[in-house]
Scaffold this motif. Structure first.
Motif, PDB file in Angstrom:
ATOM      1  N   UNK B  51       0.822  -1.162   0.106  1.00 45.34           N
ATOM      2  CA  UNK B  51      -0.055   0.286  -0.040  1.00 45.34           C
ATOM      3  C   UNK B  51       0.910   1.264   0.005  1.00 45.34           C
ATOM      4  N   UNK B  52       0.339   2.492  -0.537  1.00 48.06           N
ATOM      5  CA  UNK B  52       1.012   3.765  -0.332  1.00 48.06           C
ATOM      6  C   UNK B  52       2.097   3.873  -1.229  1.00 48.06           C
ATOM      7  N   UNK B  53       2.187   3.196  -2.460  1.00 40.99           N
ATOM      8  CA  UNK B  53       3.314   3.211  -3.292  1.00 40.99           C
ATOM      9  C   UNK B  53       2.541   3.671  -4.609  1.00 40.99           C
ATOM     10  N   UNK B  54       3.392   4.548  -5.328  1.00 41.58           N
ATOM     11  CA  UNK B  54       2.961   5.124  -6.698  1.00 41.58           C
ATOM     12  C   UNK B  54       3.621   3.919  -7.933  1.00 41.58           C
ATOM     13  N   UNK B  55       2.692   3.772  -8.973  1.00 41.57           N
ATOM     14  CA  UNK B  55       3.371   3.019  -9.781  1.00 41.57           C
ATOM     15  C   UNK B  55       3.813   3.982 -10.951  1.00 41.57           C
ATOM     16  N   UNK B  56       5.316   3.378 -11.228  1.00 41.82           N
ATOM     17  CA  UNK B  56       6.120   4.300 -12.102  1.00 41.82           C
ATOM     18  C   UNK B  56       6.275   3.564 -13.505  1.00 41.82           C
ATOM     19  N   UNK B  57       6.634   3.967 -14.577  1.00 44.88           N
ATOM     20  CA  UNK B  57       6.976   3.546 -15.519  1.00 44.88           C
ATOM     21  C   UNK B  57       8.815   3.147 -15.729  1.00 44.88           C
ATOM     22  N   UNK B  58       9.235   4.212 -15.134  1.00 45.16           N
ATOM     23  CA  UNK B  58      10.776   4.040 -15.210  1.00 45.16           C
ATOM     24  C   UNK B  58      11.274   3.833 -13.877  1.00 45.16           C
TER      25      UNK B  58
END
Lengths: 147, 147, 147
Positions: B51-58
């Motif tokens: 929980x509480x993470x942001x998804x990133x592309x790089x």
């Protein structure tokens, strides 16, 4: 340790090594198939061979995912094969070989499928199971090499 | 070359091979810990578990750095293990084995720490020392294989 | 399988293994030379050592190409070396060894040059030839391991 032909742990090692190499080749080829499906090219010189694709500078997310699965497989399988062979050479038992190599091989196949299919918690669980088998071999080989 | 059990160069090889595999595993696991510290996810399906993470592309720069250190380690350690085992099989001496494998192993540990900690000129110097040991093995194995 | 010193397939294996390791080292070092030519840095701490470079967050296209060639080489050469050694240990013939290892080694050198120079269809053809030799070894090792 003598003749590998009569080493009871060598057969299980050879078999799981082939399966793990097939796992690596499979992920690598699947990354190419996935790239094909996205109809993108990363190498501009391929445009003459493969018509109707757009050249991109970065891997599409689907391709990047398969390549992450492949990188994970390389990072875990290749050292395991080194340690597994040392375990065989240093007199590891056939039962131990079947247990370590069998668990690791099954775990890595599950990991590859779970990674590509984006299925959790299977990806994390199978990674940890494979890691435990690897740590087991690290301990075994260290103890036997120092004995 | 006969029985590895009585090959005086095999012990040093087995020990440094374990240490180098631990080096590879360590960097791989540290890339995961670093990713965790950045509170980012590269696989969206992990959001349900963490929980509480942001998804990133790089990869964030900190993670990319550890992965570069790992890629450097894979690129250098794995061929070295192949050449090192051939050196042992082709009758390399125990003294030579301790020198080549010892220097390489120490250099690679320094390289990993220096890369992750961004410390120069230690990263470049340790890379070159490891490369020299690798070139030494290339020469040794080639001469012995052609003898 | 007994003593490797008298195994007629071991010599060809050792020689092609050295050549394939040199292929891997060559691509890795060439990626560094290419980065140098682009006058960019990926590690900010190098700015003090190498003056007049700009720090970048992503590899320039020329460097990315060489690293793709290297990744392709790692993904194909390392499992091949595992399978090749198993082929030798499981009683593969000298003729078979020369054929499999010779074809693969030549194909991989052509692949590396074709990738870096962006020459098609040589890159794809040499990749497929190397893959065929790898599949041949998978079949050979599986049959012999199960025999």
């Amino acid at each position: 340790m003598g003749d590998l032909a009569h080493n009871p742990a060598f057969g299980p090692f050879a078999l799981s090594a082939v399966l793990l190499c097939v796992n690596l080749y499979g992920l690598w080829l699947y990354s190419g198939l996935t790239r094909n499906r996205t109809r993108t090219l990363i190498n501009p010189e391929d445009a003459a061979l493969l018509k109707g694709r757009s050249t991109v500078e970065r891997d599409p997310p689907e391709v990047a995912r398969v390549l992450r699965a492949h990188a994970n497989a390389m990072a875990n399988i290749l050292p395991f094969l080194v340690l597994g062979f040392l375990y065989v050479l240093l007199g590891g038992s056939r039962t131990g070989a079947i247990a370590y190599f069998g668990v690791f091989t099954v775990a890595r196949y599950i990991h590859s499928v779970a990674y590509v299919a984006a299925v959790q918690p299977w990806r994390t669980v199978s990674f940890l199971v494979g890691l435990l088998a690897s740590i087991g071999l690290v301990v075994q080989v260290t103890m036997r090499a120092l004995a």
